[in-house]
Design a protein around this motif. Structure first.
Motif, PDB file in Angstrom:
ATOM      1  N   THR A  23       0.830  -1.210   0.000  1.00  0.00           N
ATOM      2  CA  THR A  23       0.000   0.000   0.000  1.00  0.00           C
ATOM      3  C   THR A  23       0.859   1.252   0.000  1.00  0.00           C
ATOM      4  O   THR A  23       0.620   2.205  -0.762  1.00  0.00           O
ATOM      5  N   LEU A  24       1.875   1.286   0.859  1.00  0.00           N
ATOM      6  CA  LEU A  24       2.763   2.449   0.912  1.00  0.00           C
ATOM      7  C   LEU A  24       3.569   2.582  -0.375  1.00  0.00           C
ATOM      8  O   LEU A  24       3.840   3.698  -0.837  1.00  0.00           O
ATOM      9  N   ALA A  25       3.954   1.459  -0.979  1.00  0.00           N
ATOM     10  CA  ALA A  25       4.664   1.517  -2.258  1.00  0.00           C
ATOM     11  C   ALA A  25       3.760   2.101  -3.343  1.00  0.00           C
ATOM     12  O   ALA A  25       4.224   2.872  -4.198  1.00  0.00           O
ATOM     13  N   ALA A  26       2.479   1.747  -3.317  1.00  0.00           N
ATOM     14  CA  ALA A  26       1.540   2.311  -4.287  1.00  0.00           C
ATOM     15  C   ALA A  26       1.417   3.819  -4.114  1.00  0.00           C
ATOM     16  O   ALA A  26       1.376   4.577  -5.096  1.00  0.00           O
ATOM     17  N   LEU A  27       1.370   4.273  -2.859  1.00  0.00           N
ATOM     18  CA  LEU A  27       1.295   5.719  -2.601  1.00  0.00           C
ATOM     19  C   LEU A  27       2.590   6.408  -3.023  1.00  0.00           C
ATOM     20  O   LEU A  27       2.563   7.522  -3.570  1.00  0.00           O
ATOM     21  N   ALA A  28       3.728   5.761  -2.785  1.00  0.00           N
ATOM     22  CA  ALA A  28       4.993   6.325  -3.257  1.00  0.00           C
ATOM     23  C   ALA A  28       4.989   6.445  -4.770  1.00  0.00           C
ATOM     24  O   ALA A  28       5.527   7.403  -5.338  1.00  0.00           O
ATOM     25  N   GLY A  29       4.366   5.486  -5.449  1.00  0.00           N
ATOM     26  CA  GLY A  29       4.264   5.531  -6.896  1.00  0.00           C
ATOM     27  C   GLY A  29       3.371   6.634  -7.406  1.00  0.00           C
ATOM     28  O   GLY A  29       3.464   7.022  -8.576  1.00  0.00           O
ATOM     29  N   LEU A  30       2.485   7.145  -6.557  1.00  0.00           N
ATOM     30  CA  LEU A  30       1.663   8.299  -6.908  1.00  0.00           C
ATOM     31  C   LEU A  30       2.373   9.613  -6.611  1.00  0.00           C
ATOM     32  O   LEU A  30       1.818  10.681  -6.866  1.00  0.00           O
ATOM     33  N   THR A  31       3.578   9.537  -6.071  1.00  0.00           N
ATOM     34  CA  THR A  31       4.303  10.727  -5.644  1.00  0.00           C
ATOM     35  C   THR A  31       5.398  11.127  -6.616  1.00  0.00           C
ATOM     36  O   THR A  31       5.551  12.307  -6.939  1.00  0.00           O
ATOM     37  N   ARG A  32       6.165  10.142  -7.091  1.00  0.00           N
ATOM     38  CA  ARG A  32       7.265  10.411  -8.012  1.00  0.00           C
ATOM     39  C   ARG A  32       7.437   9.213  -8.943  1.00  0.00           C
ATOM     40  O   ARG A  32       7.121   8.080  -8.562  1.00  0.00           O
ATOM     41  N   PRO A  33       7.983   9.420 -10.148  1.00  0.00           N
ATOM     42  CA  PRO A  33       8.216   8.274 -11.045  1.00  0.00           C
ATOM     43  C   PRO A  33       9.103   7.201 -10.428  1.00  0.00           C
ATOM     44  O   PRO A  33       8.938   6.017 -10.707  1.00  0.00           O
ATOM     45  N   VAL A  34      10.051   7.621  -9.578  1.00  0.00           N
ATOM     46  CA  VAL A  34      10.969   6.664  -8.970  1.00  0.00           C
ATOM     47  C   VAL A  34      10.257   5.781  -7.949  1.00  0.00           C
ATOM     48  O   VAL A  34      10.864   4.888  -7.362  1.00  0.00           O
ATOM     49  N   GLY A  35       8.965   5.990  -7.767  1.00  0.00           N
ATOM     50  CA  GLY A  35       8.183   5.093  -6.926  1.00  0.00           C
ATOM     51  C   GLY A  35       8.255   3.657  -7.392  1.00  0.00           C
ATOM     52  O   GLY A  35       8.039   2.727  -6.604  1.00  0.00           O
ATOM     53  N   LEU A  36       8.555   3.454  -8.658  1.00  0.00           N
ATOM     54  CA  LEU A  36       8.733   2.089  -9.156  1.00  0.00           C
ATOM     55  C   LEU A  36       9.883   1.384  -8.450  1.00  0.00           C
ATOM     56  O   LEU A  36       9.910   0.156  -8.378  1.00  0.00           O
ATOM     57  N   ALA A  37      10.847   2.138  -7.915  1.00  0.00           N
ATOM     58  CA  ALA A  37      11.945   1.528  -7.166  1.00  0.00           C
ATOM     59  C   ALA A  37      11.431   0.899  -5.878  1.00  0.00           C
ATOM     60  O   ALA A  37      11.933  -0.142  -5.440  1.00  0.00           O
ATOM     61  N   VAL A  38      10.445   1.525  -5.254  1.00  0.00           N
ATOM     62  CA  VAL A  38       9.856   0.960  -4.039  1.00  0.00           C
ATOM     63  C   VAL A  38       9.092  -0.313  -4.380  1.00  0.00           C
ATOM     64  O   VAL A  38       9.196  -1.333  -3.680  1.00  0.00           O
ATOM     65  N   ALA A  39       8.310  -0.255  -5.465  1.00  0.00           N
ATOM     66  CA  ALA A  39       7.584  -1.446  -5.893  1.00  0.00           C
ATOM     67  C   ALA A  39       8.540  -2.584  -6.215  1.00  0.00           C
ATOM     68  O   ALA A  39       8.290  -3.742  -5.848  1.00  0.00           O
ATOM     69  N   ALA A  40       9.640  -2.270  -6.888  1.00  0.00           N
ATOM     70  CA  ALA A  40      10.621  -3.304  -7.225  1.00  0.00           C
ATOM     71  C   ALA A  40      11.216  -3.920  -5.960  1.00  0.00           C
ATOM     72  O   ALA A  40      11.442  -5.137  -5.886  1.00  0.00           O
ATOM     73  N   ALA A  41      11.463  -3.087  -4.941  1.00  0.00           N
ATOM     74  CA  ALA A  41      12.015  -3.597  -3.685  1.00  0.00           C
ATOM     75  C   ALA A  41      11.035  -4.564  -3.021  1.00  0.00           C
ATOM     76  O   ALA A  41      11.438  -5.607  -2.486  1.00  0.00           O
ATOM     77  N   VAL A  42       9.749  -4.221  -3.039  1.00  0.00           N
ATOM     78  CA  VAL A  42       8.741  -5.111  -2.463  1.00  0.00           C
ATOM     79  C   VAL A  42       8.711  -6.438  -3.217  1.00  0.00           C
ATOM     80  O   VAL A  42       8.679  -7.519  -2.619  1.00  0.00           O
ATOM     81  N   TRP A  43       8.728  -6.378  -4.538  1.00  0.00           N
ATOM     82  CA  TRP A  43       8.697  -7.584  -5.345  1.00  0.00           C
ATOM     83  C   TRP A  43       9.910  -8.467  -5.091  1.00  0.00           C
ATOM     84  O   TRP A  43       9.786  -9.682  -4.906  1.00  0.00           O
ATOM     85  N   VAL A  44      11.088  -7.878  -5.123  1.00  0.00           N
ATOM     86  CA  VAL A  44      12.313  -8.660  -4.941  1.00  0.00           C
ATOM     87  C   VAL A  44      12.324  -9.316  -3.561  1.00  0.00           C
ATOM     88  O   VAL A  44      12.647 -10.509  -3.419  1.00  0.00           O
ATOM     89  N   ALA A  45      11.967  -8.554  -2.529  1.00  0.00           N
ATOM     90  CA  ALA A  45      11.981  -9.101  -1.172  1.00  0.00           C
ATOM     91  C   ALA A  45      10.930 -10.184  -0.994  1.00  0.00           C
ATOM     92  O   ALA A  45      11.144 -11.158  -0.258  1.00  0.00           O
ATOM     93  N   ALA A  46       9.793 -10.050  -1.662  1.00  0.00           N
ATOM     94  CA  ALA A  46       8.730 -11.041  -1.531  1.00  0.00           C
ATOM     95  C   ALA A  46       9.050 -12.336  -2.262  1.00  0.00           C
ATOM     96  O   ALA A  46       8.722 -13.433  -1.793  1.00  0.00           O
TER      97      ALA A  46
END
Length: 399
Positions: free
Chosen positions: A186-209
């Motif tokens: 959820t927080l990664a999705a909100l980060a993605g609504l903030t800046r294009p680099v929000g995809l880095a947060v999503a990638a971190a969630v995916w890799v860790a999961a």
């Protein structure tokens, strides 16, 4: 290094206890930023400028305010044919500015300033939480203070999106480290609504999961999260977190493409109007090389090369010390996207602000040092950061 599995077994303190533990970091962070704002006010007054206007009503902050006031669709056509569209600016900060203006007497610009101040504290707390979880409370305090004394830390107090993004990213990564996958997504999705680099947060969630299942291991992995046997239903929560994580960035990019008629990649056309793109760092390399045509420029060129070398060295230290995979993925992508984009080169230092995991080795070193020595180092850096921030923000170009 503190054993992560032991930390997980201890449990996580409640909100009141967590705030009490973070209080030294938050108070220290607030003191450093207050010093920076004081230096900015004095420097601006000496130059007959308004420090508050520099923080809230110039450069990108004006574009965010226009989105909050007028919505999307505003653009400026330049004589050279470039088109600067406000579609380049992601919506979460303007949404919060509009909300703040609607429920308080504040203007959208004032609301943006308040959002940034609160978000910067939330970011400092998130950075503390990540560092404390991995290396202990003392390292957490040092990490938050190091983020506060970065040379361009004055941006953390501007009506820009860096503080908001860093807060969401830090807490998303903390949720990953503590096995809260839905919160992380959820927080990664909100980060993605903030800046294009929000995809880095999503990638971190995916890799860790995904990593623990790829390794076919149980228990705590290098991402610091709990294994499936410690949390029934963990697999389903991981999948849900993974599904949520990219929705913010992907949703906005697809909406822009639909609105402009440019298709799924229409957002790239919007960025091209700003002369922004990803070229693997070629434009930045040419910019640095161009500095060596004169003696003063050569000194700046050497400084830029040293700065890039420092980033690479810090990342290598993080890898060598087995920093959690989520943090390595996130910080690596933030650095690559910042350095390899063909955007305005003066903005690159602030684009690197969210890469706080690179500060963790330095925070650990300060935590191991004597208190007097750590305080002297951080105090000296705070003064340098305050003076440089005041000088930088009073310059001619945008940060």
């Amino acid at each position: 290094m503190t054993d992560l599995e032991t930390r997980t077994e201890r449990g996580t303190p409640g909100p009141r206890g967590a705030l009490r533990r973070a209080a030294p970091a938050l108070l220290g962070y607030a003191a450093v930023r207050a010093l920076g704002l004081l230096a900015l006010a004095l420097w601006s007054a000496a130059r007959d400028k308004s420090a508050y206007q520099l923080l809230t009503a110039r450069w990108d902050s004006l574009w965010y305010t226009r989105v909050a006031e007028l919505g999307y669709g505003y653009e400026v056509r330049l004589p050279d044919g470039d088109v600067h569209s406000n579609l380049a600016f992601f919506p979460l900060l303007p949404w919060l500015e509009r909300l703040g203006a609607a429920v308080t007497p504040l203007s959208p610009a004032d609301a943006g300033f308040v959002v940034s101040l609160l978000a910067s504290l939330a970011a400092a707390w998130g950075i503390f939480a990540v560092a404390e979880h991995l290396y202990g409370r003392r390292a957490g305090v040092c990490a938050a203070l190091l983020w506060a004394v970065l040379p361009v830390a004055v941006v953390q107090s501007m009506a820009y999106s860096e503080s908001l993004f860093t807060a969401l990213a830090a807490w998303s990564l903390y949720a990953v480290l503590t096995g809260r996958w839905v919160t992380a997504g959820t927080l990664a999705a909100l980060a993605g609504l903030t800046r294009p680099v929000g995809l880095a947060v999503a990638a971190a969630v995916w890799v860790a999961a995904v990593a623990p299942f790829v390794r076919s291991r149980s228990g705590a992995g290098p991402d610091g999260a709990r294994g499936p046997e410690h949390a029934p239903g963990d697999g389903a929560r991981r999948v849900l977190g993974m599904l949520l994580a990219p929705l913010g960035a992907a949703g906005y990019v697809l909406w822009v493409g639909h609105r402009t008629g440019g298709g799924p990649l229409g957002y790239l056309d919007v960025q091209a109007g700003w002369r922004n793109g990803f070229d693997g760092g070629a434009a930045f390399a040419r910019f640095v090389a161009g500095k060596f045509t004169s003696l003063p420029g050569a000194l700046a060129g050497v400084g830029l090369i040293a700065g890039v070398a420092l980033l690479v060295w810090l990342y290598a230290v993080c890898v060598r010390r087995r920093q959690p995979l989520a943090l390595l993925t996130y910080s690596g992508l933030v650095v690559v996207l910042a350095l390899c984009a063909s955007s305005y080169f003066g903005s690159k230092p602030r684009l690197l602000l969210p890469a706080f995991p690179l500060l963790l080795p330095l925070a650990v070193a300060l935590a191991w040092a004597r208190t007097s020595r750590s305080a002297a180092v951080l105090g000296g850096l705070a003064v340098v950061s305050a003076v440089y921030g005041a000088f930088w923000l009073n310059g001619s170009g945008p940060p």
